[in-house]
Write a protein that holds these residues in place. Sequence first.
Motif, PDB file in Angstrom:
ATOM      1  N   THR A  60     -29.905 -43.025  31.307  1.00  0.00           N
ATOM      2  CA  THR A  60     -29.314 -44.363  31.215  1.00  0.00           C
ATOM      3  C   THR A  60     -28.990 -44.957  32.581  1.00  0.00           C
ATOM      4  N   THR A  61     -28.883 -44.106  33.603  1.00  0.00           N
ATOM      5  CA  THR A  61     -28.540 -44.598  34.944  1.00  0.00           C
ATOM      6  C   THR A  61     -29.514 -44.145  36.031  1.00  0.00           C
ATOM      7  N   TYR A  62     -30.184 -43.033  35.839  1.00  0.00           N
ATOM      8  CA  TYR A  62     -30.988 -42.423  36.896  1.00  0.00           C
ATOM      9  C   TYR A  62     -32.053 -43.364  37.470  1.00  0.00           C
ATOM     10  N   PHE A  63     -32.832 -43.978  36.615  1.00  0.00           N
ATOM     11  CA  PHE A  63     -33.954 -44.792  37.107  1.00  0.00           C
ATOM     12  C   PHE A  63     -33.462 -46.048  37.819  1.00  0.00           C
ATOM     13  N   ARG A  64     -32.498 -46.750  37.236  1.00  0.00           N
ATOM     14  CA  ARG A  64     -31.990 -47.988  37.838  1.00  0.00           C
ATOM     15  C   ARG A  64     -31.211 -47.699  39.119  1.00  0.00           C
ATOM     16  N   ASN A  65     -30.353 -46.679  39.093  1.00  0.00           N
ATOM     17  CA  ASN A  65     -29.433 -46.437  40.206  1.00  0.00           C
ATOM     18  C   ASN A  65     -29.942 -45.465  41.262  1.00  0.00           C
ATOM     19  N   LYS A  99     -31.794 -52.565  30.864  1.00  0.00           N
ATOM     20  CA  LYS A  99     -30.755 -53.185  30.044  1.00  0.00           C
ATOM     21  C   LYS A  99     -29.904 -52.074  29.438  1.00  0.00           C
ATOM     22  N   PRO A 100     -28.679 -51.879  29.942  1.00  0.00           N
ATOM     23  CA  PRO A 100     -27.835 -50.795  29.441  1.00  0.00           C
ATOM     24  C   PRO A 100     -27.605 -50.823  27.930  1.00  0.00           C
ATOM     25  N   SER A 101     -27.566 -52.009  27.318  1.00  0.00           N
ATOM     26  CA  SER A 101     -27.283 -52.077  25.881  1.00  0.00           C
ATOM     27  C   SER A 101     -28.420 -51.507  25.024  1.00  0.00           C
ATOM     28  N   TRP A 102     -29.624 -51.321  25.597  1.00  0.00           N
ATOM     29  CA  TRP A 102     -30.696 -50.690  24.835  1.00  0.00           C
ATOM     30  C   TRP A 102     -30.326 -49.258  24.444  1.00  0.00           C
ATOM     31  N   GLU A 103     -29.400 -48.657  25.177  1.00  0.00           N
ATOM     32  CA  GLU A 103     -28.981 -47.288  24.897  1.00  0.00           C
ATOM     33  C   GLU A 103     -28.345 -47.208  23.509  1.00  0.00           C
ATOM     34  N   ALA A 104     -27.535 -48.210  23.148  1.00  0.00           N
ATOM     35  CA  ALA A 104     -26.947 -48.361  21.808  1.00  0.00           C
ATOM     36  C   ALA A 104     -26.229 -47.114  21.301  1.00  0.00           C
ATOM     37  N   GLU A 105     -25.608 -46.375  22.220  1.00  0.00           N
ATOM     38  CA  GLU A 105     -24.886 -45.142  21.874  1.00  0.00           C
ATOM     39  C   GLU A 105     -25.758 -44.156  21.105  1.00  0.00           C
ATOM     40  N   GLN A 106     -27.061 -44.191  21.378  1.00  0.00           N
ATOM     41  CA  GLN A 106     -28.010 -43.299  20.705  1.00  0.00           C
ATOM     42  C   GLN A 106     -28.908 -42.578  21.700  1.00  0.00           C
ATOM     43  N   SER A 107     -28.558 -42.606  22.975  1.00  0.00           N
ATOM     44  CA  SER A 107     -29.348 -41.988  24.037  1.00  0.00           C
ATOM     45  C   SER A 107     -30.749 -42.591  24.137  1.00  0.00           C
ATOM     46  N   ASN A 108     -30.898 -43.864  23.774  1.00  0.00           N
ATOM     47  CA  ASN A 108     -32.171 -44.561  23.926  1.00  0.00           C
ATOM     48  C   ASN A 108     -32.435 -44.825  25.403  1.00  0.00           C
TER      49      ASN A 108
END
Length: 136
Positions: free
Chosen positions: A41-46, A86-95
């Motif tokens: 959720t953060t590795y690629f962007r950050n 887009k962080p919201s794509w994660e949707a608390e499902q590890s997407n």
Amino acid sequence: MALDIKWIKRNIPEGDLQLLTTCNASGVLRLTQSNYGIDQTTYFRNNVFNSLTWIVTDGKEMASATFKLETNGQDRGLFRLNLSHKPSWEAEQSNYTTGLHWGTAIGVIQDDSLIGKTLTLYEAIDEGYDYLITIE
């Protein structure tokens, strides 16, 4: 040549190569953990793409970079490809939250001989491109 490995995805499936026959291909390589021991959720962007210029558009961040592609040991050329986050794509499902849009490179990666191979993403240092993707 100075290259720094950033991510490896083994056993690449048809969907990542945009070879699906039962539904429409997304045109996007979903950048996921792929047993690489990262927080996707953060590795690629950050970490991987943090030096790029990101612009907010349509509720997500977009950037572009020059990628060199090699498949089966053959240089396939340079491509200017987009990335979206887009962080919201994660949707608390590890997407996934970051995607690489294949764009003009889609004709290169739509190759069924690449199914099951290993995709490696490198950051290029002092090269004529930003990143290298190999599939072999």
